[in-house]
Design a protein around this motif. Structure first.
Motif, short mmCIF file in Angstrom:
data_model
loop_
_atom_site.label_atom_id
_atom_site.label_comp_id
_atom_site.label_asym_id
_atom_site.label_seq_id
_atom_site.Cartn_x
_atom_site.Cartn_y
_atom_site.Cartn_z
N LEU A 33 -27.03 13.82 22.17
CA LEU A 33 -26.78 14.82 23.20
C LEU A 33 -27.72 14.68 24.40
CD1 LEU A 33 -26.26 17.96 20.93
CD2 LEU A 33 -24.51 16.55 22.04
N PHE A 34 -28.93 14.19 24.15
CA PHE A 34 -29.91 14.04 25.23
C PHE A 34 -30.95 13.00 24.85
CE2 PHE A 34 -30.91 17.65 22.53
CZ PHE A 34 -32.20 17.41 22.14
N VAL A 35 -31.69 12.56 25.84
CA VAL A 35 -32.75 11.57 25.62
C VAL A 35 -33.83 12.20 24.73
CG1 VAL A 35 -34.49 10.14 26.77
CG2 VAL A 35 -32.29 10.56 27.87
N PHE A 36 -34.38 11.43 23.85
CA PHE A 36 -35.44 11.86 22.92
C PHE A 36 -34.96 12.92 21.94
CE2 PHE A 36 -37.96 10.58 26.75
CZ PHE A 36 -38.43 9.39 26.20
N GLU A 37 -33.67 12.96 21.68
CA GLU A 37 -33.12 13.89 20.71
C GLU A 37 -33.80 13.75 19.35
OE1 GLU A 37 -28.63 14.85 19.49
OE2 GLU A 37 -29.24 12.80 19.01
N ASP A 38 -34.05 12.51 18.94
CA ASP A 38 -34.68 12.29 17.64
C ASP A 38 -36.09 12.86 17.58
OD1 ASP A 38 -35.50 10.15 19.40
OD2 ASP A 38 -36.30 9.11 17.63
N LYS A 39 -36.81 12.83 18.70
CA LYS A 39 -38.18 13.38 18.71
C LYS A 39 -38.14 14.90 18.58
CE LYS A 39 -39.74 9.26 19.29
NZ LYS A 39 -38.90 8.42 18.45
N VAL A 40 -37.16 15.53 19.23
CA VAL A 40 -37.02 16.98 19.12
C VAL A 40 -36.67 17.36 17.68
CG1 VAL A 40 -35.66 18.98 19.89
CG2 VAL A 40 -36.39 17.25 21.55
N ILE A 41 -35.79 16.58 17.06
CA ILE A 41 -35.43 16.84 15.66
C ILE A 41 -36.65 16.69 14.75
CG2 ILE A 41 -34.08 15.97 13.70
CD1 ILE A 41 -31.86 15.35 15.82
N HIS A 42 -37.45 15.65 14.99
CA HIS A 42 -38.70 15.48 14.22
C HIS A 42 -39.60 16.69 14.40
CE1 HIS A 42 -39.09 11.36 12.50
NE2 HIS A 42 -38.06 11.11 13.30
N ALA A 43 -39.78 17.14 15.65
CA ALA A 43 -40.67 18.27 15.92
C ALA A 43 -40.19 19.53 15.21
CB ALA A 43 -40.77 18.50 17.43
N ALA A 76 -48.53 18.88 7.08
CA ALA A 76 -47.28 18.41 7.68
C ALA A 76 -47.48 17.07 8.37
CB ALA A 76 -46.74 19.44 8.67
N SER A 77 -48.58 16.92 9.08
CA SER A 77 -48.87 15.68 9.78
C SER A 77 -49.09 14.52 8.82
CB SER A 77 -50.11 15.86 10.67
OG SER A 77 -50.41 14.67 11.36
N MET A 78 -49.81 14.79 7.73
CA MET A 78 -50.05 13.74 6.73
C MET A 78 -48.75 13.32 6.06
SD MET A 78 -53.81 14.61 5.06
CE MET A 78 -53.12 15.81 3.97
N TYR A 79 -47.86 14.29 5.83
CA TYR A 79 -46.58 13.91 5.26
C TYR A 79 -45.79 13.08 6.27
CZ TYR A 79 -42.26 13.51 2.88
OH TYR A 79 -41.17 12.96 2.28
N GLY A 80 -45.95 13.37 7.55
CA GLY A 80 -45.32 12.55 8.58
C GLY A 80 -45.81 11.11 8.53
N VAL A 81 -47.09 10.91 8.30
CA VAL A 81 -47.64 9.55 8.16
C VAL A 81 -47.03 8.88 6.93
CG1 VAL A 81 -49.73 8.23 7.62
CG2 VAL A 81 -49.82 10.04 9.33
N TRP A 100 -44.29 10.18 14.53
CA TRP A 100 -45.41 10.92 13.95
C TRP A 100 -46.02 11.88 14.97
CZ3 TRP A 100 -50.66 10.56 15.28
CH2 TRP A 100 -51.49 11.36 14.51
N VAL A 101 -46.11 11.45 16.22
CA VAL A 101 -46.62 12.33 17.28
C VAL A 101 -45.71 13.55 17.41
CG1 VAL A 101 -47.01 12.54 19.77
CG2 VAL A 101 -47.85 10.52 18.54
N ALA A 102 -44.40 13.32 17.37
CA ALA A 102 -43.44 14.44 17.43
C ALA A 102 -43.59 15.34 16.21
CB ALA A 102 -42.02 13.90 17.54
N ASP A 103 -43.78 14.75 15.03
CA ASP A 103 -43.98 15.53 13.80
C ASP A 103 -45.17 16.46 13.95
OD1 ASP A 103 -41.99 13.84 12.79
OD2 ASP A 103 -43.39 12.64 11.59
N GLY A 106 -44.72 19.17 16.65
CA GLY A 106 -43.86 20.25 16.16
C GLY A 106 -44.60 21.17 15.22
N ALA A 107 -45.43 20.60 14.35
CA ALA A 107 -46.21 21.42 13.41
C ALA A 107 -47.20 22.30 14.16
CB ALA A 107 -46.94 20.52 12.41
N ILE A 108 -47.88 21.73 15.15
CA ILE A 108 -48.84 22.51 15.95
C ILE A 108 -48.13 23.64 16.68
CG2 ILE A 108 -50.36 22.42 17.98
CD1 ILE A 108 -51.09 19.53 17.03
#
Length: 133
Positions: A33-43, A76-81, A100-103, A106-108
């Motif tokens: 739907l938009f650029v960086f959609e996957d990063k938003v989903i990760h967040a 959450a961040s460690m699980y992202g790693v 991982w940055v998006a993960d 999003g957690a923060i």
């Protein structure tokens, strides 16, 4: 352990299991739907995970303590790693530090928004009680 904390911990475990299953797939459908959609989903996904972790910790009103907030974000961040490393072994998938940055972002954001909302709620409740006295 109070029921809400147990439910939050169970929700976190189920959320992790779902995420592990999804990240074990070689491909996943995407709407694009938009650029960086996957990063938003990760967040969003990791924001929800961090909130589940946070809910499993003990807290006293009006808010979670700094230790609990930081712990939820770190878990959450460690699980992202772990997930990014796991994807190195899944055909068709790869590890991406920006995921991982998006993960972590999003957690923060989720923990920060929840914490802000709880403080605001309790402050409004306290004011309402003062006006009714």
């Amino acid at each position: 352990m109070p029921p809400l904390r147990i439910l939050s911990l169970l929700a976190a475990i189920i959320w992790i299991a779902l995420e592990f299953y999804l990240s074990s797939q070689s491909t996943l459908p995407s709407l694009h739907l938009f650029v960086f959609e996957d990063k938003v989903i990760h967040a969003i996904y990791y924001g929800v995970l961090a909130v589940f972790f946070l809910g499993s910790f003990h807290f006293t009103a009006p808010d979670f303590g700094k230790k609990e907030r930081v712990s939820a974000v770190l878990l959450a961040s460690m699980y992202g790693v772990f997930d990014e490393i796991h994807q190195l072994y899944v055909p068709g998938r790869y590890a991406d530090i920006w995921d991982w940055v998006a993960d972590t972002s999003g957690a923060i954001l989720a923990v920060g928004l929840l914490s802000w909302g709880l403080r605001r709620y309790w402050n409004l409740q306290r004011r309402g009680t003062d006006f009714n006295s």
